[in-house]
Design an enzyme around this catalytic site. Structure first.
Site, PDB file in Angstrom:
ATOM      1  N   ARG A 182       0.866  -1.178   0.000  1.00 28.85           N
ATOM      2  CA  ARG A 182       0.000   0.000   0.000  1.00 28.85           C
ATOM      3  C   ARG A 182       0.903   1.228   0.000  1.00 28.85           C
ATOM      4  O   ARG A 182       1.753   1.386   0.884  1.00 28.85           O
ATOM      5  CB  ARG A 182      -0.911  -0.018   1.230  1.00 28.85           C
ATOM      6  CG  ARG A 182      -1.928   1.114   1.294  1.00 28.85           C
ATOM      7  CD  ARG A 182      -2.916   0.857   2.410  1.00 28.85           C
ATOM      8  NE  ARG A 182      -3.911   1.905   2.548  1.00 28.85           N
ATOM      9  CZ  ARG A 182      -3.879   2.841   3.497  1.00 28.85           C
ATOM     10  NH1 ARG A 182      -2.895   2.850   4.384  1.00 28.85           N
ATOM     11  NH2 ARG A 182      -4.838   3.744   3.572  1.00 28.85           N
ATOM     12  N   ASN A 232      -7.299   8.152   2.507  1.00 27.21           N
ATOM     13  CA  ASN A 232      -6.932   7.574   3.802  1.00 27.21           C
ATOM     14  C   ASN A 232      -7.715   8.217   4.933  1.00 27.21           C
ATOM     15  O   ASN A 232      -7.793   9.457   5.014  1.00 27.21           O
ATOM     16  CB  ASN A 232      -5.434   7.773   4.045  1.00 27.21           C
ATOM     17  CG  ASN A 232      -4.981   7.165   5.362  1.00 27.21           C
ATOM     18  OD1 ASN A 232      -4.976   5.952   5.524  1.00 27.21           O
ATOM     19  ND2 ASN A 232      -4.624   8.012   6.321  1.00 27.21           N
ATOM     20  N   GLU A 233      -8.346   7.405   5.769  1.00 24.00           N
ATOM     21  CA  GLU A 233      -9.023   7.862   6.991  1.00 24.00           C
ATOM     22  C   GLU A 233      -9.730   9.193   6.744  1.00 24.00           C
ATOM     23  O   GLU A 233      -9.400  10.215   7.362  1.00 24.00           O
ATOM     24  CB  GLU A 233      -8.016   7.955   8.135  1.00 24.00           C
ATOM     25  CG  GLU A 233      -7.356   6.606   8.405  1.00 24.00           C
ATOM     26  CD  GLU A 233      -6.316   6.632   9.525  1.00 24.00           C
ATOM     27  OE1 GLU A 233      -6.065   7.715  10.069  1.00 24.00           O
ATOM     28  OE2 GLU A 233      -5.783   5.557   9.837  1.00 24.00           O
ATOM     29  N   HIS A 241      -9.310   0.246   9.867  1.00 26.12           N
ATOM     30  CA  HIS A 241      -7.988   0.323  10.486  1.00 26.12           C
ATOM     31  C   HIS A 241      -8.130  -0.076  11.952  1.00 26.12           C
ATOM     32  O   HIS A 241      -8.920   0.522  12.688  1.00 26.12           O
ATOM     33  CB  HIS A 241      -7.416   1.727  10.370  1.00 26.12           C
ATOM     34  CG  HIS A 241      -7.145   2.139   8.955  1.00 26.12           C
ATOM     35  ND1 HIS A 241      -6.570   3.346   8.628  1.00 26.12           N
ATOM     36  CD2 HIS A 241      -7.359   1.482   7.776  1.00 26.12           C
ATOM     37  CE1 HIS A 241      -6.433   3.425   7.310  1.00 26.12           C
ATOM     38  NE2 HIS A 241      -6.917   2.306   6.777  1.00 26.12           N
ATOM     39  N   TYR A 251      -6.645  -0.300  15.464  1.00 21.60           N
ATOM     40  CA  TYR A 251      -5.664   0.117  16.471  1.00 21.60           C
ATOM     41  C   TYR A 251      -6.293  -0.073  17.853  1.00 21.60           C
ATOM     42  O   TYR A 251      -6.859  -1.110  18.147  1.00 21.60           O
ATOM     43  CB  TYR A 251      -5.200   1.545  16.191  1.00 21.60           C
ATOM     44  CG  TYR A 251      -4.358   1.647  14.937  1.00 21.60           C
ATOM     45  CD1 TYR A 251      -3.008   1.295  14.943  1.00 21.60           C
ATOM     46  CD2 TYR A 251      -4.915   2.064  13.736  1.00 21.60           C
ATOM     47  CE1 TYR A 251      -2.231   1.359  13.797  1.00 21.60           C
ATOM     48  CE2 TYR A 251      -4.152   2.135  12.577  1.00 21.60           C
ATOM     49  CZ  TYR A 251      -2.810   1.781  12.616  1.00 21.60           C
ATOM     50  OH  TYR A 251      -2.056   1.839  11.475  1.00 21.60           O
ATOM     51  N   GLU A 261      -5.103  -1.276   7.778  1.00 20.81           N
ATOM     52  CA  GLU A 261      -3.977  -0.913   8.632  1.00 20.81           C
ATOM     53  C   GLU A 261      -4.191  -1.557   9.989  1.00 20.81           C
ATOM     54  O   GLU A 261      -5.315  -1.683  10.462  1.00 20.81           O
ATOM     55  CB  GLU A 261      -3.881   0.601   8.876  1.00 20.81           C
ATOM     56  CG  GLU A 261      -3.353   1.420   7.762  1.00 20.81           C
ATOM     57  CD  GLU A 261      -3.207   2.879   8.188  1.00 20.81           C
ATOM     58  OE1 GLU A 261      -2.989   3.156   9.389  1.00 20.81           O
ATOM     59  OE2 GLU A 261      -3.339   3.748   7.323  1.00 20.81           O
ATOM     60  N   TRP A 275       0.901  -1.563   9.296  1.00 23.00           N
ATOM     61  CA  TRP A 275       1.458  -0.206   9.211  1.00 23.00           C
ATOM     62  C   TRP A 275       2.723  -0.175  10.059  1.00 23.00           C
ATOM     63  O   TRP A 275       2.665  -0.547  11.228  1.00 23.00           O
ATOM     64  CB  TRP A 275       0.460   0.828   9.720  1.00 23.00           C
ATOM     65  CG  TRP A 275       1.040   2.203   9.623  1.00 23.00           C
ATOM     66  CD1 TRP A 275       1.793   2.849  10.555  1.00 23.00           C
ATOM     67  CD2 TRP A 275       0.948   3.089   8.507  1.00 23.00           C
ATOM     68  NE1 TRP A 275       2.186   4.079  10.101  1.00 23.00           N
ATOM     69  CE2 TRP A 275       1.681   4.252   8.837  1.00 23.00           C
ATOM     70  CE3 TRP A 275       0.347   3.005   7.246  1.00 23.00           C
ATOM     71  CZ2 TRP A 275       1.807   5.338   7.959  1.00 23.00           C
ATOM     72  CZ3 TRP A 275       0.471   4.089   6.388  1.00 23.00           C
ATOM     73  CH2 TRP A 275       1.186   5.237   6.743  1.00 23.00           C
TER      74      TRP A 275
END
Length: 528
Positions: free
Chosen positions: A76, A152-153, A220, A222, A249, A278
């Site tokens: 990516r 992205n985001e 993503h 996290y 991610e 990531w």
């Protein structure tokens, strides 16, 4: 619920790919089928890879080959249309060329949208679509190799107008209207983590807005995803909806919480979902620990890089090269069996082991060192390891297995036996044994290395050990050996009893055992 801090947004990227046909036509590239991502020929493709921050490190082009060398099938790539130094048509074309040269599927993402509504300078998804249109000439005809990750985001934690669902659907339709037949990937709001479940709830609306029905959803993971229950619940929702999802991610740690990377990877593998860690290198702002290699050096894997590429359910073990490059056939060949380890430098709490390296048709990625019958003592990238944290005055019987880049594991090496010193590392001598060879009804132990660990010269030594039940000593050399029951006592001969400080000598023996057994003696004790 925990939310991801705006200041940390620049460290996340998604990764997954799809290439779409317009429903009325045959698939022209990577495309969606239910929850699966397929190549043009109908082969399923599951992304395994990482993100590379190209827009901030445009000269680090060796990263493409290095990422591939560790087994990835996807990369990516971070791009910008102007929030940072813009990546124009020629640069994007070069990135695509490097992906193809290294047999990687290329997920291109526009990072300009990161944290819109919460972070100053962020672009809208409409502006991101304009960027992709501006570089379309570099992407036309690349539908087999490229997935377009629109932004992205694209929304932080604040409400925005239009909302994520409307803005995302409109960006998808704008790209389709401008001739994009590629698989499109869309990131979730809330800095990609979707903790408010906006994407989870309205993904079907976005998918149906795509005339080509070729949109992939990226979450993503996290700190919001720090338990197995949270991870599986989110993945279950997309499986139930029949929509394609990738973990675009994730990391092993984050300032907003501690992600459960083990569950993320295990669930991705068991469900056939893609994941992209990531990130390769170059992180800053307090999240440098998310670098997978140090200073873009592929030979300096960090603990996170080691986990992602070579750990359980990792990239090396589960990635399959895209069929467009001739891949998809797993490598069935395990590495050769490593040599029997040889112990040296034995102390009360540690020892150094060396063994002959394995060979492999792909690439040996590391070695696992076990205490028999199967307790992992440590891992090494080379054919040597220094163990620590061992228990004083304890016999250790160890063996080694090799791993390759395809996730295959070798057979176990021969076993070496050594006994750690008494507390404090003192003691007069040590005896470290190596099993040279063995068969179903017997074995040869050679050498049993006797070392004077005191500061004074010695004139004699005695080594004792116990034969397992049913074993019979059948021969010995370089020692005077007596047997009482199953206890064996080996004493020096006239020519090898004198040992100066740190000097060594050796003896050996052969024994029989009940047919089919695999046990060998352990617990060698040395005295003056």
């Amino acid at each position: 619920m925990r939310i991801r801090l705006a200041a940390l947004a620049a460290v996340c990227l998604p990764l997954f790919f799809l290439s779409a046909p317009v429903p009325a036509h045959a698939a022209t590239g990577i495309h969606v089928s239910g929850t699966k991502i397929l190549e043009a020929g109908g082969q399923e493709f599951v992304m395994r890879g990482t993100s590379h921050a190209h827009t901030w490190y445009p000269t680090q082009t060796k990263a493409f080959a290095d990422i591939k060398s560790l087994g990835a099938n996807t990369v990516r790539v971070v791009l910008s249309g102007g929030r940072w130094t813009a990546n124009g048509v020629s640069d994007v074309a070069d990135v695509v060329s490097r992906c193809k040269a290294n047999r990687l599927i290329c997920v291109l993402e526009n990072h300009d949208t990161t944290g819109y509504g919460e972070q100053g300078g962020a672009y809208t998804l409409d502006q991101a679509a304009d960027y992709w249109i501006s570089v379309k000439s570099a992407l036309a005809g690349q539908e087999n190799y490229v997935i377009v990750n629109i932004g992205n985001e694209p929304v932080g934690n604040n409400a925005v107008t239009p909302d994520w669902t409307t803005a995302t659907a409109n960006a998808v339709k704008k790209l389709r209207a401008n001739g994009f037949d590629h698989a499109l990937m869309v990131d979730a709001p809330n800095w990609g983590q979707d903790w408010q479940n906006v994407m989870r709830t309205t993904a079907r609306t976005v998918f149906d807005a795509d005339p080509s029905k070729n949109t992939i959803f990226s979450v993503h993971m996290y700190g919001v995803y720090d338990t197995a229950a949270e991870i599986t619940s989110y993945l279950d929702a997309f499986r139930t909806a029949g929509l394609p999802l990738v973990i675009g991610e994730f990391g092993f740690n984050h300032s907003d919480g501690d992600p459960d990377e083990d569950t993320i990877m295990a669930q991705s593998v068991s469900r056939g979902l893609g994941y992209l860690g990531w990130s390769w290198s170059g992180n800053g702002g307090g999240v440098e620990y998310l670098d997978q290699v140090t200073n873009f050096d592929v030979t300096r894997l960090t603990s996170w890089g080691q986990r992602l590429f070579n750990g359980a359910n990792g990239i090396a073990a589960t990635a399959r090269e895209a069929a467009v490059y001739g891949g998809t056939t797993p490598d069935p060949t395990p590495p050769s069996v490593p040599g029997t380890p040889v112990a040296s430098g034995v102390t009360s709490t540690g020892a150094t082991l060396n063994w002959t390296a394995s060979t492999d048709n792909v690439r040996v990625t590391g070695y696992d060192v076990y205490r028999a019958p199967g307790t992992l003592l440590g891992q090494s990238a080379t054919n040597s390891i220094t163990l620590s944290g061992l228990t004083p005055a304890t016999a250790y019987q160890v063996y080694v297995r090799a791993r390759d880049a395809a996730g295959n594991v070798s057979g176990q090496s021969g076993q070496a036996t050594f006994t750690t010193l008494t507390g404090g590392g003192g003691g007069g001598c040590t005896a470290v044994a190596t099993v040279q060879s063995q068969w179903s009804s017997g074995y040869v132990v050679q050498p049993v290395t006797v070392t004077n660990t005191s500061g004074a010269a010695k004139t004699s030594w005695t080594v004792t050990f116990t034969l397992p039940a049913g074993h019979v000593l059948t021969g010995s050399w370089n020692a005077a050996v007596t047997v009482s029951g199953q206890t064996v006592t080996a004493r020096n001969l006239s020519y090898n009893g004198a040992l100066g400080p740190n000097a060594s000598t050796a003896f050996g023996f052969q024994a029989s055992r009940p047919n089919g057994q695999t046990t060998v003696p352990s617990g060698y004790t040395c005295a003056n």
